[in-house]
Design a protein around this motif. Structure first.
Motif, PDB file in Angstrom:
ATOM      1  N   ASN A 181      -4.432  -2.489  -2.739  1.00 46.69           N
ATOM      2  CA  ASN A 181      -5.031  -1.243  -2.257  1.00 46.69           C
ATOM      3  C   ASN A 181      -5.912  -1.558  -1.053  1.00 46.69           C
ATOM      4  O   ASN A 181      -6.983  -2.138  -1.198  1.00 46.69           O
ATOM      5  CB  ASN A 181      -5.862  -0.579  -3.357  1.00 46.69           C
ATOM      6  N   VAL A 182      -5.428  -1.172   0.133  1.00 49.12           N
ATOM      7  CA  VAL A 182      -6.103  -1.517   1.377  1.00 49.12           C
ATOM      8  C   VAL A 182      -6.728  -0.274   1.988  1.00 49.12           C
ATOM      9  O   VAL A 182      -6.064   0.764   2.139  1.00 49.12           O
ATOM     10  CB  VAL A 182      -5.119  -2.147   2.382  1.00 49.12           C
ATOM     11  N   VAL A 183      -8.008  -0.383   2.343  1.00 52.48           N
ATOM     12  CA  VAL A 183      -8.728   0.718   2.991  1.00 52.48           C
ATOM     13  C   VAL A 183      -9.269   0.234   4.320  1.00 52.48           C
ATOM     14  O   VAL A 183      -9.869  -0.839   4.401  1.00 52.48           O
ATOM     15  CB  VAL A 183      -9.882   1.241   2.111  1.00 52.48           C
ATOM     16  N   VAL A 184      -9.038   1.020   5.356  1.00 49.28           N
ATOM     17  CA  VAL A 184      -9.570   0.739   6.689  1.00 49.28           C
ATOM     18  C   VAL A 184     -10.695   1.724   6.967  1.00 49.28           C
ATOM     19  O   VAL A 184     -10.488   2.938   6.895  1.00 49.28           O
ATOM     20  CB  VAL A 184      -8.484   0.876   7.771  1.00 49.28           C
ATOM     21  N   ALA A 209      -3.818  -1.360  10.689  1.00 48.84           N
ATOM     22  CA  ALA A 209      -2.992  -0.546   9.804  1.00 48.84           C
ATOM     23  C   ALA A 209      -1.525  -0.611  10.210  1.00 48.84           C
ATOM     24  O   ALA A 209      -0.624  -0.712   9.365  1.00 48.84           O
ATOM     25  CB  ALA A 209      -3.484   0.901   9.826  1.00 48.84           C
ATOM     26  N   ALA A 210      -1.278  -0.599  11.516  1.00 45.53           N
ATOM     27  CA  ALA A 210       0.093  -0.607  12.013  1.00 45.53           C
ATOM     28  C   ALA A 210       0.811  -1.913  11.705  1.00 45.53           C
ATOM     29  O   ALA A 210       2.038  -1.936  11.567  1.00 45.53           O
ATOM     30  CB  ALA A 210       0.091  -0.356  13.518  1.00 45.53           C
ATOM     31  N   HIS A 211       0.047  -3.005  11.604  1.00 41.42           N
ATOM     32  CA  HIS A 211       0.653  -4.321  11.399  1.00 41.42           C
ATOM     33  C   HIS A 211       0.385  -4.887  10.003  1.00 41.42           C
ATOM     34  O   HIS A 211       0.687  -6.055   9.743  1.00 41.42           O
ATOM     35  CB  HIS A 211       0.148  -5.301  12.458  1.00 41.42           C
ATOM     36  N   ALA A 212      -0.170  -4.080   9.118  1.00 36.59           N
ATOM     37  CA  ALA A 212      -0.502  -4.564   7.783  1.00 36.59           C
ATOM     38  C   ALA A 212       0.733  -4.769   6.909  1.00 36.59           C
ATOM     39  O   ALA A 212       0.692  -5.504   5.921  1.00 36.59           O
ATOM     40  CB  ALA A 212      -1.468  -3.592   7.093  1.00 36.59           C
ATOM     41  N   GLY A 213       1.820  -4.086   7.245  1.00 36.21           N
ATOM     42  CA  GLY A 213       3.052  -4.260   6.487  1.00 36.21           C
ATOM     43  C   GLY A 213       3.084  -3.516   5.170  1.00 36.21           C
ATOM     44  O   GLY A 213       3.949  -3.782   4.328  1.00 36.21           O
ATOM     45  N   ARG A 214       2.177  -2.563   4.992  1.00 32.69           N
ATOM     46  CA  ARG A 214       2.124  -1.765   3.756  1.00 32.69           C
ATOM     47  C   ARG A 214       1.310  -0.503   4.016  1.00 32.69           C
ATOM     48  O   ARG A 214       0.543  -0.443   4.985  1.00 32.69           O
ATOM     49  CB  ARG A 214       1.478  -2.574   2.638  1.00 32.69           C
ATOM     50  N   PRO A 215       1.418   0.506   3.144  1.00 33.36           N
ATOM     51  CA  PRO A 215       0.603   1.703   3.323  1.00 33.36           C
ATOM     52  C   PRO A 215      -0.884   1.382   3.133  1.00 33.36           C
ATOM     53  O   PRO A 215      -1.258   0.601   2.254  1.00 33.36           O
ATOM     54  CB  PRO A 215       1.105   2.640   2.220  1.00 33.36           C
ATOM     55  N   ALA A 235      -2.397  10.313  14.647  1.00 34.19           N
ATOM     56  CA  ALA A 235      -2.650  10.619  13.236  1.00 34.19           C
ATOM     57  C   ALA A 235      -1.330  10.948  12.535  1.00 34.19           C
ATOM     58  O   ALA A 235      -1.053  10.456  11.431  1.00 34.19           O
ATOM     59  CB  ALA A 235      -3.627  11.786  13.117  1.00 34.19           C
ATOM     60  N   ALA A 236      -0.509  11.765  13.180  1.00 40.03           N
ATOM     61  CA  ALA A 236       0.792  12.120  12.605  1.00 40.03           C
ATOM     62  C   ALA A 236       1.697  10.895  12.512  1.00 40.03           C
ATOM     63  O   ALA A 236       2.450  10.730  11.547  1.00 40.03           O
ATOM     64  CB  ALA A 236       1.449  13.208  13.448  1.00 40.03           C
ATOM     65  N   GLY A 245       3.183   9.542   9.101  1.00 44.17           N
ATOM     66  CA  GLY A 245       4.630   9.420   8.970  1.00 44.17           C
ATOM     67  C   GLY A 245       5.065   8.042   8.516  1.00 44.17           C
ATOM     68  O   GLY A 245       6.142   7.879   7.930  1.00 44.17           O
ATOM     69  N   ALA A 246       4.207   7.034   8.758  1.00 40.49           N
ATOM     70  CA  ALA A 246       4.508   5.663   8.334  1.00 40.49           C
ATOM     71  C   ALA A 246       4.033   5.395   6.907  1.00 40.49           C
ATOM     72  O   ALA A 246       4.155   4.261   6.418  1.00 40.49           O
ATOM     73  CB  ALA A 246       3.865   4.674   9.289  1.00 40.49           C
ATOM     74  N   GLY A 247       3.484   6.416   6.247  1.00 40.57           N
ATOM     75  CA  GLY A 247       3.045   6.258   4.862  1.00 40.57           C
ATOM     76  C   GLY A 247       1.571   6.016   4.679  1.00 40.57           C
ATOM     77  O   GLY A 247       1.097   5.848   3.547  1.00 40.57           O
ATOM     78  N   HIS A 248       0.814   5.981   5.778  1.00 44.46           N
ATOM     79  CA  HIS A 248      -0.628   5.789   5.671  1.00 44.46           C
ATOM     80  C   HIS A 248      -1.315   7.118   5.342  1.00 44.46           C
ATOM     81  O   HIS A 248      -0.843   8.196   5.717  1.00 44.46           O
ATOM     82  CB  HIS A 248      -1.204   5.243   6.978  1.00 44.46           C
ATOM     83  N   THR A 249      -2.431   7.024   4.649  1.00 46.03           N
ATOM     84  CA  THR A 249      -3.261   8.193   4.370  1.00 46.03           C
ATOM     85  C   THR A 249      -4.406   8.219   5.366  1.00 46.03           C
ATOM     86  O   THR A 249      -5.130   7.229   5.508  1.00 46.03           O
ATOM     87  CB  THR A 249      -3.826   8.140   2.940  1.00 46.03           C
TER      88      THR A 249
END
Length: 404
Positions: free
Chosen positions: A144-147, A158-164, A188-189, A193-197
């Motif tokens: 569970n990763v939070v930025v 977030a873009a390179h973390a390899g997970r949501p 933001a969209a 769209g990549a699965g991030h909240t």
């Protein structure tokens, strides 16, 4: 033999040292960095290096033999103080190093998240290679990763973390300090769209856990599960040495148009320097590779006896989820924005105006627009709204008409 001593071996400090040699300076050039190893670049740390597609060799600004060839002395150590009367810097180990001209290229440090639990294990920042190494290792097992922070660093991570991941931003939009609302909304969209909240308008009240972070508590009381938290809430200029030396400091080390401080024997460049920005029309501190490189060249030229006012056009970039954002100029104080291109297709530019003058251009996946914008600003530092409107807000056509 005249000695130029540069404190800080990042992009700007390295640039001063190499530019001095390019200018034919034949005195001693001493480069002091507080990290071991060769000088390296930081932008890949939140991109390819984090993702594992770039290694140490891609980070290095130059190989070791380059410094020997250019006769640039590298010293690993932390400077404790500056003695202006003696023309010396004192390292923490007590060693004194003399200078005829001193350059402060001390950069910036990450802002601290001042909430309960911010020192728990599993809470990271990203500024140095060591930070990236530790973060990359922790990311491999995180669930569970939070930025915290929706600026360039947080979003690139977030873009390179390899997970949501969950992105928490206190402002009402992402990249609010550097981008227009149109660009903020697009990214933001893109992240959603990549699965991030993406949670906007939410501050962090506390981090919870027994020795290690387990939850992030938001300002509205919501608790997010988290076993890895990246804090990216901006940076602050490193001004301790300048303050200790009695130099003028205000949101950075204050310099003139030649990047000289209140002491003519001391210059400051890069993220730590607050300079008179021609494009902004006010004193400004910029955090970008372009500014670091161009200021390094300008400072070196002044030291080498070829002073010229620093007036380079600021430009910035970020790569996220297959989208490249390139910004030319300054967006601060813009009153009007015009969108051109195909926003729905992810290839568009936003032209920002202040007092009827073009001040900044953001280009998403439109490199030709970015290049045209930079050339236009070089040809006409104050392109008028009416001129661009007459050319259908086509940057290349406006550039052609300006040159014609």
């Amino acid at each position: 033999m005249e000695t130029v001593l540069v404190v800080g071996a990042g992009q700007s400090g390295f640039g001063v040292a190499t530019s001095l040699r390019d200018k034919g300076f034949d005195g001693r050039v001493v480069l002091i960095g507080d990290e071991p190893g060769l000088p390296y670049q930081r932008p890949p740390l939140s991109k390819g290096y984090l993702a594992g597609t770039a290694g140490d060799a891609q980070l290095r600004l130059r190989a070791e033999d380059f410094f020997a060839e250019k006769e640039i002395e590298l010293i690993a150590g932390r400077v404790a103080s500056v003695d202006r009367d003696a023309g010396q810097v004192i390292l923490e180990d007590g060693t004194a190093r003399e200078y005829d001209h001193l350059v402060l290229a001390t950069g910036a440090v990450n802002r601290v998240l001042s909430v309960p639990g911010s020192t728990l294990d599993g809470v990271f920042t990203l500024r140095t290679k060591d930070d990236a190494d530790v973060l990359r290792a922790a990311l491999a097992s995180a669930k569970n990763v939070v930025v915290v922070g929706g600026g360039f660093i947080g979003l690139e991570f977030a873009a390179h973390a390899g997970r949501p991941v969950t992105i928490v931003e206190a402002q009402d939009r992402l990249m609010a300090r550097v981008a227009t609302p149109e660009v903020s909304a697009y990214f933001a969209a893109l992240h959603e769209g990549a699965g991030h909240t993406v949670l906007l308008g939410q501050g962090v009240a506390a981090l919870h856990g027994d020795g290690r972070v387990a939850e992030v508590e938001l300002s509205d009381g919501t608790r997010l599960p988290a076993d890895l938290v990246l804090v990216g809430v901006g940076v602050e200029p490193r001004t301790r040495l300048a303050e200790q030396a009695g130099l003028a400091v205000a949101n950075g080390v204050v310099v003139d148009e030649h990047l000289r401080t209140s002491d003519p024997k001391i210059s400051a460049v890069g993220d730590c320097a607050n300079f008179p920005c021609v494009q902004a029309g006010t004193a400004t501190r910029l955090e970008s590779v372009q500014n670091a490189v161009d200021q390094a060249r300008a400072a070196a030229a002044a030291i080498a006896g070829e002073p010229a006012p620093y007036d380079s056009l600021p430009w910035f970039w970020t790569d996220q989820l297959g989208a490249k954002l390139q910004i030319a100029g300054i967006l601060t104080g813009a009153e009007k924005a015009v969108v051109t291109g195909d926003r729905e297709g992810g290839k568009f530019s936003v032209l920002s105006f202040r007092d009827g003058v073009l001040t900044g251009v953001e280009s998403v996946n439109r490199p030709p627009d970015h290049i045209a914008a930079r050339r236009l600003f070089a040809a006409d530092p104050a392109p008028r709204f009416e001129t661009l409107e007459a050319n259908g807000f086509d940057l290349k056509a406006t550039l052609a008409s300006t040159r014609g």
